[in-house]
Design a protein around this motif. Structure first.
Motif, short mmCIF file in Angstrom:
data_model
loop_
_atom_site.label_atom_id
_atom_site.label_comp_id
_atom_site.label_asym_id
_atom_site.label_seq_id
_atom_site.Cartn_x
_atom_site.Cartn_y
_atom_site.Cartn_z
N LEU A 1 0.81 -1.20 0.00
CA LEU A 1 0.00 0.00 0.00
C LEU A 1 0.85 1.26 0.00
CD1 LEU A 1 -2.73 -1.09 2.56
CD2 LEU A 1 -2.95 -0.96 0.08
N GLU A 2 0.24 2.35 -0.41
CA GLU A 2 0.87 3.67 -0.36
C GLU A 2 0.74 4.19 1.07
OE1 GLU A 2 2.52 7.18 -0.65
OE2 GLU A 2 2.64 5.64 -2.17
N SER A 3 1.82 4.05 1.85
CA SER A 3 1.78 4.40 3.27
C SER A 3 3.20 4.55 3.79
CB SER A 3 1.03 3.33 4.07
OG SER A 3 1.03 3.61 5.44
N HIS A 4 3.31 5.12 4.99
CA HIS A 4 4.61 5.22 5.65
C HIS A 4 4.97 3.87 6.27
CE1 HIS A 4 4.68 9.59 5.23
NE2 HIS A 4 3.41 9.58 5.60
N GLY A 5 6.24 3.78 6.70
CA GLY A 5 6.59 2.62 7.51
C GLY A 5 7.65 1.72 6.94
N GLY A 6 8.46 2.15 6.03
CA GLY A 6 9.53 1.30 5.51
C GLY A 6 10.24 2.00 4.38
N SER A 7 11.56 1.96 4.40
CA SER A 7 12.33 2.58 3.32
C SER A 7 12.28 1.70 2.08
CB SER A 7 13.77 2.78 3.76
OG SER A 7 14.43 1.53 3.88
N VAL A 8 12.63 2.30 0.96
CA VAL A 8 12.63 1.54 -0.30
C VAL A 8 13.64 0.40 -0.23
CG1 VAL A 8 13.04 1.70 -2.78
CG2 VAL A 8 11.85 3.54 -1.61
N GLY A 9 14.79 0.67 0.39
CA GLY A 9 15.80 -0.38 0.52
C GLY A 9 15.31 -1.55 1.34
N GLU A 10 14.62 -1.26 2.45
CA GLU A 10 14.07 -2.34 3.29
C GLU A 10 13.02 -3.14 2.53
OE1 GLU A 10 14.39 -0.54 7.81
OE2 GLU A 10 12.78 0.17 6.51
N MET A 11 12.17 -2.46 1.76
CA MET A 11 11.12 -3.16 1.01
C MET A 11 11.72 -4.03 -0.10
SD MET A 11 7.80 -0.65 0.83
CE MET A 11 8.61 0.89 0.48
N SER A 12 12.80 -3.52 -0.71
CA SER A 12 13.46 -4.31 -1.75
C SER A 12 14.02 -5.61 -1.17
CB SER A 12 14.57 -3.48 -2.40
OG SER A 12 15.27 -4.23 -3.35
N ARG A 13 14.68 -5.50 0.00
CA ARG A 13 15.23 -6.70 0.63
C ARG A 13 14.12 -7.65 1.09
NH1 ARG A 13 18.85 -2.66 2.33
NH2 ARG A 13 17.61 -2.20 4.18
N ALA A 14 13.03 -7.08 1.62
CA ALA A 14 11.92 -7.92 2.08
C ALA A 14 11.27 -8.64 0.90
CB ALA A 14 10.90 -7.07 2.83
N ALA A 15 11.14 -7.96 -0.24
CA ALA A 15 10.52 -8.57 -1.42
C ALA A 15 11.23 -9.86 -1.82
CB ALA A 15 10.50 -7.58 -2.58
N ALA A 16 12.56 -9.86 -1.70
CA ALA A 16 13.31 -11.07 -2.03
C ALA A 16 12.94 -12.23 -1.11
CB ALA A 16 14.81 -10.79 -1.95
N LEU A 17 12.68 -11.95 0.16
CA LEU A 17 12.30 -13.00 1.11
C LEU A 17 10.92 -13.57 0.77
CD1 LEU A 17 13.48 -11.32 4.44
CD2 LEU A 17 14.68 -13.01 3.07
N TYR A 18 9.99 -12.71 0.42
CA TYR A 18 8.65 -13.19 0.07
C TYR A 18 8.69 -14.01 -1.22
CZ TYR A 18 6.56 -10.21 3.66
OH TYR A 18 6.21 -9.63 4.86
#
Length: 777
Positions: free
Chosen positions: A494-511
Motif C-alpha cells: 500500500l501507499e503508506s509510511h513505515g519502511g524505506s525503499v531499501g528495506e522493502m526491496s530486501r523484504a521482497a526477495a524473502l517473500y
C-alpha cells in the motif's frame, strides 16, 4: 542541548579542547622539525671530526644522537599535552647536553654554541603547545646552556656580543614567534569551533539541528551498554500553521523559542534535545518507556501553559523505547508513528508505542485458520467483527477473471458495516500493523472457500508490516495452514509510511523465496515513484485510478498508453483501477493494460461471484477499438495526404534545381505548416528553413533551443524512417517540438540530390484539439 553558553562557564573546557586540538596539529610538525634537528646534530658530530685536539669519544656523541632520536619517536605517541611538553623539554635539554659533549676540547666553543643558543629557541618557539611549556622549556634551555657551555675565557667585548645575540635577538624573537603562532592557532580553532557550532545548531532556538542530533544519537546508541535503556520522544506543536497564518511568523518564532526553553528546562543535561524541523522537536534520553512517558507528560503540561494570542499552545507527543540492534532512524520512525496517533486522537496528548497485542492476534489467527473453508465468516476484533469483501480483476486479453482483491470490512453485532474512517482510524491503544496482520488471516480463511484454483488473491499489506522481521515466514505458514499456496497470493504494498525503499526491496526477495508475487498499489500517487518501482521490482503495478483520466498538456490525448509501455519495458505487468465507464474500459484495452478492476467489471462483495457477462463487455471494447482504429487511420491519412503530395512535388522541384523558397512555396502556404526544411546525410539542416502560416503562432518559443540549425536530427524517428524508405513520404507520430514546445508531426522524404542523400520535410502544428492522431504505437 543548547549549544551556545556563556563564555565564563566554558573557558577551562574551551582551553582544554584547544590544546588537544593543537596537539593533533603540532604532533606531525614537531616530529619532522625535531627529526631534522637530529640530522643537524649528526652533521655537527661529523664536522667535529675535522677539528684537531682532544674530543669526547665518538660513541658517546652518537649515543646522544640516539637519545634524541628516541625522543623524536616518542612524539607521535604523546597522548596528552603534558606528555608532549615534557618530551619537548627533555629534547631541548638533551640537545644542549649533546652540544656540550660535542664542543668539549675546542679552543673556540662559542663559535659552535652561540648560533645554537640563538636559533634553537627561535625554531622551537612555535612548537610549544602552551605559554607555560614555552616559558618552562626556554628557561631550562638557557639555564642548562649557561651551565654546560661556559667555554674558554672570553674578553668583555665577546661577552657583550654573546649576550646581545641571546638577550636582544634570540629571546625576543622566540617570544614573538611563540605568541604569534599561539594566537594564530587559537583564532583558527575558535573559528573552526564556531563554524562547527553553527553547522550543528538551529539558529532560531539554539537547539541541535537534525543532523547533529542524529549524529550524536547514533554515537550514543553505539556506546550504550548491553541492556542500557534509551528512549526517544517526538513532539509536534499543534495547529502551528494557524499561528503563523493568523498572527505572523514573528509570533510563530517566539512560540518555537518558548517551547525550546521548556524542553531545555525540563530535561537533564545529558539528554539530547533537537529541533528536527518546522514545529517538530525530538529528545533522546537514558530512560525506559515508563520514564520517558512521565517526562513527556510533564513537558506537555509545561507547553500547555505557554500563551498564544488566541489561547494556549499545545503539543502532541510520541514516545518509543530503543530495541536492541535498532538504528536511530527506526527508533524515531516508531516515535513518529506514536505521534501521529496522538494527532489523530485529538492532539495535546502523549501516545507511546504499543507492544503488539499478540494474544488477541494469535487468537484471531487460530480462529480464522480453523474456520478456513467457511465462506463469508467473520471474526471478533475488539467490539466488532472483521470480514472480507472481494473485488474481481480481469485479464483484458483473456477476457476472464484472474484474481480478486480482498478488502477488509468491519461489522457490528447487528450486521451493519462499520464506516471505513472508523475501522482504519489510528488508535492510541493499538498498532495499525496488528489490524493489517489480522486482515491477512481473515482474508485467507474466507478466500479458501471459493477462490478458483487458477485464481490470484490480492492481499493489501502496509510497508511496515511488509518489512517486519520474520513476517514472510509467518505469512507463508498461515497461507499453507488454510490450504492455499503462496503462488496464489499477490502481496499488494500500500501507499503508506513505515519502511524505506531499501528495506522493502530486501523484504521482497524473502517473500519471493516462498513463492509470493509482489504488487505495488496506487502508482502515480503519494510517495510512489519510478525509483521505488525499479528498486522493489514488483511483478505487477496497480495504477492509480486518476491516471486513466489524465491527458497530455495542450492536447486531449491520454498518457496511459505511454505509461503502460514504459512499465512493460521495465518488466512489470499493469493493473488499472477505477474502471467505471465503458470509455475507460476501451482506453484500458487500447493502452495494452494487462488487468483491469473497477465497478464496471464487478463491485466488492462478501462472496466470490461468477464473472457473468463481463467477458462480453470486454469483447465489445476490443471490437470498438478494432473498428475505431481503421477509422482513425483513414481520418489521419486523409488529413496528412495533401502534405505528402505537396512534399513530393517540392522534392521534384529541388531535383530540377529550383531554389528552396520556390520549391516549398506551395507547401509553406498550408494551414498547419510550421516550417519546411532540408537535412543533410548527418541530420544537420541545410540552408534556412521556410516558415509557414503556423510559424506566426509561435508564442512561447523555447529560445535556447529554438534554432534548428544548431542541432543534429538524424536520431529522430521521422529522419530514420524516411531513410529506410527512400522516395516515400513518411508521416511521424506526434512529438513535442523543441522549437515551439507544442505537439507537432513531421512529414519527411529521403531523396538523392547529385552525389548526396538528403531528407526534406515539413513540420506541422498538431496542437489543436480535434485533430486525428495516428492509430498505432
Amino acid at each position: 542541548m543548547l549549544l551556545t553558553s556563556p563564555p565564563h562557564s566554558s573557558d577551562a573546557s574551551l582551553r582544554e579542547r584547544f590544546h588537544r586540538r593543537s596537539l593533533e596539529h603540532q604532533r606531525p610538525l614537531s616530529t619532522v622539525t625535531m627529526a631534522f634537528t637530529v640530522v643537524a646534530f649528526l652533521s655537527l658530530v661529523a664536522a667535529r671530526g675535522f677539528i684537531g685536539g682532544p674530543a669526547a669519544p665518538l660513541a658517546y656523541r652518537l649515543g646522544w644522537a640516539l637519545v634524541l632520536a628516541l625522543l623524536v619517536l616518542a612524539i607521535p605517541r604523546a597522548k596528552s599535552t603534558c606528555t608532549f611538553g615534557a618530551i619537548g623539554v627533555a629534547f631541548s635539554l638533551a640537545l644542549i647536553g649533546g652540544l656540550a659533549l660535542n664542543v668539549a676540547g675546542l679552543q673556540q666553543p662559542l663559535l659552535w654554541t652561540l648560533p645554537a643558543m640563538v636559533v634553537i629557541p627561535v625554531c622551537a618557539a612555535p612548537l610549544w603547545l602552551t605559554p607555560t611549556h614555552f616559558f618552562v622549556g626556554s628557561a631550562l634551555f638557557y639555564a642548562t646552556a649557561i651551565a654546560l657551555l661556559p667555554g674558554a675565557p672570553r674578553t668583555a667585548d665577546v661577552d657583550i656580543v654573546m649576550w646581545m645575540w641571546i638577550a636582544a635577538i634570540g629571546m625576543p624573537t622566540s617570544v614573538v614567534f611563540h605568541f604569534g603562532f599561539y594566537r594564530f592557532r587559537r583564532n583558527h580553532f575558535l573559528l573552526e569551533d564556531q563554524l562547527a557550532q553553527l553547522a550543528a545548531t538551529d539558529p532560531l532556538t539554539g537547539l541541535q539541528n537534525r543532523r547533529a542530533f542524529v549524529a550524536q544519537a547514533e554515537q550514543r546508541l553505539a556506546d550504550v551498554a548491553q541492556g542500557g535503556e534509551v528512549s526517544a520522544i517526538f513532539l509536534d506543536i499543534d495547529n502551528f500553521k494557524s499561528l503563523n497564518d493568523r498572527f505572523g511568523h514573528g509570533v510563530g518564532d517566539l512560540a518555537l523559542r518558548q517551547v525550546a526553553r521548556v524542553l531545555l528546562d525540563g530535561t537533564a543535561g545529558t539528554d539530547s534535545v533537537s529541533r528536527i524541523g518546522g514545529e517538530e522537536f525530538a529528545i533522546l534520553l537514558c530512560e525506559d518507556l515508563a520514564g520517558a512517558l512521565r517526562l513527556a507528560e510533564r513537558l506537555r503540561g509545561a507547553i500547555a501553559a505557554i500563551e498564544r494570542p488566541d489561547g494556549n499552545l499545545t503539543a502532541s507527543f510520541g514516545v518509543a523505547e530503543h530495541r536492541s540492534g535498532e538504528s536511530i532512524m527506526v527508533l524515531l520512525d516508531r516515535a513518529d508513528e506514536a505521534l501521529l496517533r496522538a494527532k489523530h486522537s485529538g492532539r495535546n496528548r502523549v501516545c507511546s508505542e504499543r507492544p503488539l497485542p499478540d494474544a488477541p492476534l494469535q487468537s484471531l489467527i487460530e480462529d480464522a485458520c480453523g474456520a478456513a473453508g467457511s465462506a463469508g465468516s467473520r471474526h471478533r476484533w475488539e467490539d466488532y467483527y472483521l470480514t472480507s469483501y472481494f473485488q474481481p480483476l480481469f485479464s483484458l486479453s483473456h477476457q476472464k477473471q484472474v484474481g480478486f482483491e480482498a478488502l477488509l470490512r468491519g461489522e457490528l453485532d447487528d450486521g451493519a458495516l462499520l464506516p471505513p474512517a472508523v475501522l482504519f482510524a489510528p488508535k492510541p491503544s493499538n498498532d495499525e500493523g496488528v489490524l493489517d496482520r489480522a486482515s491477512h488471516a481473515v482474508h485467507l480463511a474466507n478466500a479458501r472457500a471459493s477462490l478458483p484454483a487458477d485464481g490470484w488473491l490480492f492481499l493489501n499489506i502496509l510497508p511496515a508490516t511488509f518489512v517486519a522481521d520474520g513476517y514472510a515466514d509467518e505469512l507463508a505458514a498461515i497461507v499453507r495452514r488454510v490450504g492455499l499456496a503462496p503462488q496464489q497470493v499477490i502481496l499488494e504494498i500500500l501507499e503508506s509510511h513505515g519502511g524505506s525503499v531499501g528495506e522493502m526491496s530486501r523484504a521482497a526477495a524473502l517473500y519471493r523465496e516462498h513463492g509470493f508475487l509482489i504488487a505495488v498499489d496506487d502508482f502515480g500517487a503519494g510517495q510512489s515513484n519510478l525509483d521505488r518501482l525499479l528498486r522493489i521490482r514488483p511483478d505487477i503495478v496497480k495504477l492509480d485510478g486518476e491516471l486513466i483520466r489524465a491527458t497530455g498538456h495542450g492536447t486531449e490525448q491520454p498518457i496511459l498508453p505511454k505509461l503502460v509501455s514504459l512499465l512493460h519495458q521495465a518488466g512489470m505487468l499493469v493493473v488499472v483501477e477505477g474502471v467505471e465507464t465503458t470509455e475507460e474500459l476501451i482506453l484500458a484495452v487500447e493502452s495494452n493494460v494487462d488487468f483491469a478492476q473497477g465497478y464496471l467489471l464487478g463491485r466488492p462483495a462478501a462472496q466470490i461471484a461468477s464473472p457473468g457477462s463481463v467477458h462480453l463487455r470486454i469483447d465489445d471494447a476490443f471490437d470498438v477499438i478494432a473498428q475505431g482504429r481503421a477509422h482513425q487511420h483513414a481520418l489521419f491519412e486523409s488529413v496528412v495526404e495533401p502534405y505528402r503530395v505537396a512534399l513530393r512535388e517540392a522534392a521534384d522541384a529541388l531535383r530540377a534545381g529550383v531554389t528552396m523558397d520556390r520549391a516549398f512555396s506551395c507547401l509553406a502556404t498550408f494551414e498547419r505548416c510550421v516550417s519546411c526544411f532540408i537535412l543533410d546525410a548527418s541530420g544537420r539542416q541545410l540552408g534556412p528553413e521556410v516558415p509557414g502560416p503556423a510559424w506566426s503562432m509561435e508564442g512561447a518559443s523555447l529560445h535556447p533551443v529554438a534554432n534548428p540549425r544548431d542541432a543534429r536530427w538524424d536520431h529522430r524517428p521521422y529522419y530514420r524512417n524516411a531513410v529506410l524508405l527512400p522516395g516515400v513520404a513518411i508521416a511521424s507520430n506526434p512529438y513535442l517540438s523543441l522549437a515551439s514546445g507544442r505537439p507537432c508531426i513531421a512529414v519527411t522524404l529521403a531523396a538523392q540530390f547529385a552525389d548526396e542523400r538528403s531528407v526534406i520535410g515539413v513540420e506541422l502544428d498538431w496542437s489543436a484539439q480535434g485533430l486525428p492522431w495516428p492509430a498505432r504505437d
